[in-house]
Write an enzyme that holds these catalytic residues in place. Structure first.
Site, mmCIF file in Angstrom:
data_model
loop_
_atom_site.group_PDB
_atom_site.id
_atom_site.type_symbol
_atom_site.label_atom_id
_atom_site.label_comp_id
_atom_site.label_asym_id
_atom_site.label_seq_id
_atom_site.Cartn_x
_atom_site.Cartn_y
_atom_site.Cartn_z
ATOM 1 N N TYR A 149 0.798 -1.274 0.129
ATOM 2 C CA TYR A 149 -0.105 0.016 -0.119
ATOM 3 C C TYR A 149 0.826 1.295 0.028
ATOM 4 C CZ TYR A 149 -3.620 3.546 1.350
ATOM 5 O OH TYR A 149 -4.487 4.438 1.618
ATOM 6 N N ASP A 244 9.047 2.840 0.311
ATOM 7 C CA ASP A 244 8.007 3.526 1.060
ATOM 8 C C ASP A 244 8.338 3.150 2.573
ATOM 9 O OD1 ASP A 244 5.929 4.295 2.474
ATOM 10 O OD2 ASP A 244 4.203 3.394 0.961
ATOM 11 N N LYS A 272 3.633 8.558 9.253
ATOM 12 C CA LYS A 272 3.444 8.106 10.492
ATOM 13 C C LYS A 272 4.404 8.564 11.460
ATOM 14 C CE LYS A 272 0.384 4.622 8.420
ATOM 15 N NZ LYS A 272 0.690 3.987 7.244
HETATM 16 C C1 LIG Z 1 0.137 4.340 6.044
HETATM 17 C C2 LIG Z 1 0.970 4.264 4.624
HETATM 18 C C3 LIG Z 1 0.728 4.945 3.572
HETATM 19 C C4 LIG Z 1 -0.252 6.049 3.574
HETATM 20 O O1 LIG Z 1 -0.081 7.210 4.396
HETATM 21 P P1 LIG Z 1 -1.331 7.986 4.891
HETATM 22 O O2 LIG Z 1 -0.690 9.092 5.988
HETATM 23 O O3 LIG Z 1 -2.378 7.309 5.477
HETATM 24 O O4 LIG Z 1 -1.923 8.929 3.758
HETATM 25 C C5 LIG Z 1 1.641 4.692 2.356
HETATM 26 N N1 LIG Z 1 2.503 3.760 2.495
HETATM 27 C C6 LIG Z 1 2.627 3.050 3.771
HETATM 28 C C7 LIG Z 1 3.802 1.949 3.439
HETATM 29 C C8 LIG Z 1 1.749 3.022 4.774
HETATM 30 O O5 LIG Z 1 1.945 2.138 5.654
#
Ligand SMILES: *Cc1c(COP(=O)(O)O)cnc(C)c1O
Length: 432
Positions: A149, A244, A272
């Site tokens: 994701y 990511d 995060k």
């Molecule tokens: C949570 C997450 C996102 C998206 O971040 P948001 O702040 O929810 O938009 C993108 N990549 C990874 C790996 C994530 O865990």
């Protein structure tokens, strides 16, 4: 009704009202408990390793607001810094020195990052970094992995079912085929598939983007050699490698997965943890690439609230706490006890299960395993997970309401919390 024994009247009332006001009653889908059945509990407050719902029930929390709460919820040092920052105002829309401070901390910590741009969410970081990858290489195609994701931007919402894995069909209505047509997908931990994609699309692939440790298909670590292989393949084809680390950054090591595994990508996204519970994302990497971002260069990307002083403050304090000696050893120990304990209990109670942890991130799948990719993860017994989730909730343990989410611990989780969690798991698994 949420559960048999929990009193959740107020949660139910509030959620019923919410459903008339907001789609599905929530501001983000997975919060709605759809995949485990029942209704979500509505939170009232959070502190340390615990959350309290509006009916007064207390839970040991393994979601940690989906990752940011790595020091424990509402850490007193973070709150104090925020109170002080608040007195100076909530938004500047102009340069502020706090941005320099957090930028320096990020650049010092994360091997690939020589320059950084702050944004407001992980989604924003990923969509911006993709634009940058395309701008820098002059190529449009990207490779992502099934089950990874990268936020909800169009080009990442690609259904990657086994048969149509490389067709790039959109995962959601409203996403044009023309957008996802440039998104190629491969199974995680499968270098051969990536190699084939590069060979089938010579000179067209801008780069490879991945969660170096998958957390959004459940917890799936990279096989030995996978990250190194991607580094080699991207170099060979003059494409960029993008980690990511929105979830793994400052969680599985202070320098993220790239420090942990010793593989340095060209670009990295964060989010995060670096916001300490306030809305933040960031992307960064090699200086020659980052210099393309406006106003230094031609690739446009902007944000009214980006570099917000409150968000910078919470991030700085959180990283200060994390960089104290012993933080990651503590996270590793407490999380390993939990992850090993859950597996042991599953074994003793006769349930097929596999899982593990790296530092403060863990997972448990109700399948024999091993799980190397999303296809493997989907073999999990989802019915069993739902009943497990509900049983744990009834016993005061708050787990992510999906088999396909990693779990998170924090510096506030104690051995006693782990013992109580394992005791609950023993009771629930014995009755499953
Ligand atoms: C949570 C997450 C996102 C998206 O971040 P948001 O702040 O929810 O938009 C993108 N990549 C990874 C790996 C994530 O865990």
């Amino acid at each position: 009704m949420i559960t048999g024994s929990l009193k959740t009247t107020k949660s139910e009332e509030i959620f019923a009202a919410a459903q008339k006001l907001m789609p599905g009653g929530v501001s983000s889908p997975v919060r709605a408990f759809k995949s485990v059945g029942g209704q979500p509990i509505v939170f009232d407050r959070v502190k340390g390793a615990y959350v309290w719902d509006v009916d007064g029930n207390q839970y040991i929390d393994y979601v940690g607001t989906w990752g940011p709460a790595i020091c424990g919820h509402a850490h007193p040092d973070v709150l104090k810094a925020l109170h002080e920052a608040l007195e100076k105002g909530t938004s500047f829309g102009a340069p502020c020195v706090l941005e320099n401070t957090l930028a320096e901390m990020v650049i010092d910590a994360v091997p690939s990052i020589e320059m950084v741009r702050f944004v407001n969410s992980g989604t924003e970081a990923c969509m911006s970094v993709l634009r940058l990858m395309r701008a820098f290489t002059g190529r449009e195609k990207i490779i992502k992995f099934e089950g990874c994701y990268h936020g909800h931007a169009d080009m990442f919402l690609v259904k990657a079912g086994s048969g149509v894995a490389t067709l790039g069909l959109p995962d959601s209505p409203g996403v044009p085929k023309s957008t996802t047509g440039n998104t190629l997908t491969a199974p995680f931990n499968n270098l051969e598939a990536v190699k084939n994609l590069f060979e089938e699309n010579p000179g067209e692939i801008a780069g490879v983007i991945l969660e170096p440790v998958v957390g959004n298909a459940g917890f799936i670590p990279p096989d030995g050699g996978f990250l190194a292989g991607l580094r080699e393949l991207t170099r060979e084809h003059e494409a960029l490698l993008m980690f990511d680390e929105v979830m793994t950054g400052f969680r599985i090591a202070y320098g993220g997965a790239q420090e942990k595994f010793g593989i340095t990508p060209d670009l990295t996204t964060l989010g995060k943890v670096i916001g300490g519970g306030l809305p933040v994302g960031a992307y960064g990497g090699r200086k020659d690439i980052m210099q393309m971002v406006a106003p230094a260069g031609p690739m446009y990307q902007a944000g009214t609230l980006s570099g917000n002083p409150l968000a910078m403050t919470a991030g700085i304090k959180t990283l200060e706490i994390l960089r104290q000696p012993g933080s990651y050893e503590y996270l590793e120990n407490v999380t390993k006890r939990l992850a090993d304990g859950l597996l042991q209990i599953a074994k003793e109670t006769g349930h097929a299960a596999c899982g593990g942890n790296i530092s403060g991130m863990f997972g448990l799948f109700f399948t024999e395993g091993p799980v190397h990719n999303y296809e493997d993860a989907k073999k999990s017994d989802l019915q069993k997970f739902s009943r497990f989730h509900r049983g744990m909730l009834e016993r005061g343990v708050y787990l992510a309401p999906s088999q396909f989410e990693a779990g998170f611990t924090s510096l506030a989780h104690t051995d006693e919390d782990i013992d109580r969690t394992l005791q609950a798991a023993r009771e629930v698994m014995a009755a499953l």
